[in-house]
Design a protein around this motif. Structure first.
Motif, mmCIF file in Angstrom:
data_model
loop_
_atom_site.group_PDB
_atom_site.id
_atom_site.type_symbol
_atom_site.label_atom_id
_atom_site.label_comp_id
_atom_site.label_asym_id
_atom_site.label_seq_id
_atom_site.Cartn_x
_atom_site.Cartn_y
_atom_site.Cartn_z
ATOM 1 N N GLU A 36 102.147 47.185 -9.997
ATOM 2 C CA GLU A 36 100.758 46.815 -9.309
ATOM 3 C C GLU A 36 100.721 45.238 -9.769
ATOM 4 O O GLU A 36 100.177 44.635 -8.726
ATOM 5 N N LEU A 37 100.985 44.876 -10.681
ATOM 6 C CA LEU A 37 100.507 43.339 -11.435
ATOM 7 C C LEU A 37 101.503 42.452 -10.759
ATOM 8 O O LEU A 37 101.468 41.137 -10.965
ATOM 9 N N SER A 40 100.347 40.250 -8.066
ATOM 10 C CA SER A 40 99.090 39.485 -8.584
ATOM 11 C C SER A 40 98.849 38.101 -8.670
ATOM 12 O O SER A 40 99.848 37.378 -8.946
ATOM 13 N N LEU A 43 95.673 36.124 -12.361
ATOM 14 C CA LEU A 43 95.398 36.832 -13.343
ATOM 15 C C LEU A 43 94.899 36.114 -14.865
ATOM 16 O O LEU A 43 95.553 35.099 -14.978
ATOM 17 N N TYR A 56 92.253 40.517 -11.999
ATOM 18 C CA TYR A 56 93.516 40.063 -11.240
ATOM 19 C C TYR A 56 92.989 40.319 -9.792
ATOM 20 O O TYR A 56 92.194 41.035 -9.420
ATOM 21 N N TYR A 57 93.768 39.612 -8.832
ATOM 22 C CA TYR A 57 93.702 39.622 -7.358
ATOM 23 C C TYR A 57 95.138 39.908 -6.711
ATOM 24 O O TYR A 57 96.149 39.629 -7.355
ATOM 25 N N VAL A 58 95.215 40.295 -5.687
ATOM 26 C CA VAL A 58 96.527 40.531 -4.878
ATOM 27 C C VAL A 58 96.245 39.940 -3.539
ATOM 28 O O VAL A 58 95.180 39.581 -3.020
ATOM 29 N N TYR A 82 93.352 36.179 -1.059
ATOM 30 C CA TYR A 82 93.458 36.979 -2.408
ATOM 31 C C TYR A 82 92.130 37.872 -2.418
ATOM 32 O O TYR A 82 91.201 37.752 -1.827
ATOM 33 N N GLN A 213 101.054 33.584 -9.468
ATOM 34 C CA GLN A 213 100.305 33.251 -10.406
ATOM 35 C C GLN A 213 100.128 31.749 -10.274
ATOM 36 O O GLN A 213 101.250 30.874 -9.954
#
Length: 217
Positions: A36-37, A40, A43, A56-58, A82, A213
């Protein structure tokens, strides 16, 4: 004598099976987190949690233009949007992974040296990783195993005593952002105590290279 040998062999096999089960479940939990990360962005470890919580965001298609990139007329055309993605729903917001304590393991009370450091004075909070978002009405979700341990009263401290010269003195921290913010290191310490009062402490470690990131200022 034959009975004693048989009983000893049975216990030995049982201990190996228990440890193997803990290792497998820990690796599965680690995989759930890393998958999942991976995509992202922004974070960061939430302050004052002993590195047991991250936000965190995606990337999301916030303007419904068929892409996660901002289109013409948006604040930053060509840049990623995001936010939160859960159950197929995308929206503005923030997501979190956090260690939630559920029970306590007290070495003095159990009369067991759980982390094999030669003492019986340590206490550990045992719990799980929870996923939450800022979306209204979103229900927190348990991620994987429920026997993750942290040092009670000192989250992020080494779960097992290590030499002062060891480079692994921060392995007690569940989440660590490194390499100028581009790499997330995840450390899960899992504890299981068998019916024969034999403790198993398992360490599962992984890294996530955060492709979206932004560098830390």
């Amino acid at each position: 004598m034959a009975f004693q040998v048989s009983a000893h062999s049975t216990r030995a096999v049982s201990e190996r099976v228990t440890k193997a089960n803990v290792e497998v479940k820990g690796e599965r939990t680690l995989k759930m987190l890393t998958e999942e990360l991976l995509s992202s962005s922004n974070l960061d470890v939430v302050p004052y949690t002993g590195n047991t919580k991250i936000q965190y965001y995606v990337p999301i298609d916030n303007d419904s233009n068929g892409t996660v990139l901002q289109g013409p007329g948006q604040p930053n055309p060509g840049y990623l949007y995001y936010g939160v993605e859960t159950d197929g729903v995308e929206a503005d917001g923030t997501m979190y992974f956090e260690f939630i304590p559920e029970r306590v393991l007290d070495e003095a009370e159990l009369d067991i040296d759980l982390n094999a450091n030669g003492t019986k004075t340590d206490q550990f909070d045992v719990g799980y990783i929870q996923r939450t978002t800022t979306l209204p009405g979103d229900v927190p979700r348990l991620v994987g195993v429920t026997n993750i341990v942290q040092v009670r009263g000192n989250y992020g401290a080494p779960v097992r005593d290590l030499p002062s010269t060891s480079e692994d003195d921060e392995w007690g921290k569940i989440f660590r952002v490194q390499n100028n913010g581009y790499v997330l290191e995840i450390n899960l310490w899992l504890m299981a105590v068998t019916e024969d009062r034999f403790p198993h402490l398992v360490h599962c470690q992984g890294q996530v290279f955060l492709r979206n990131q932004r560098p830390v200022p």
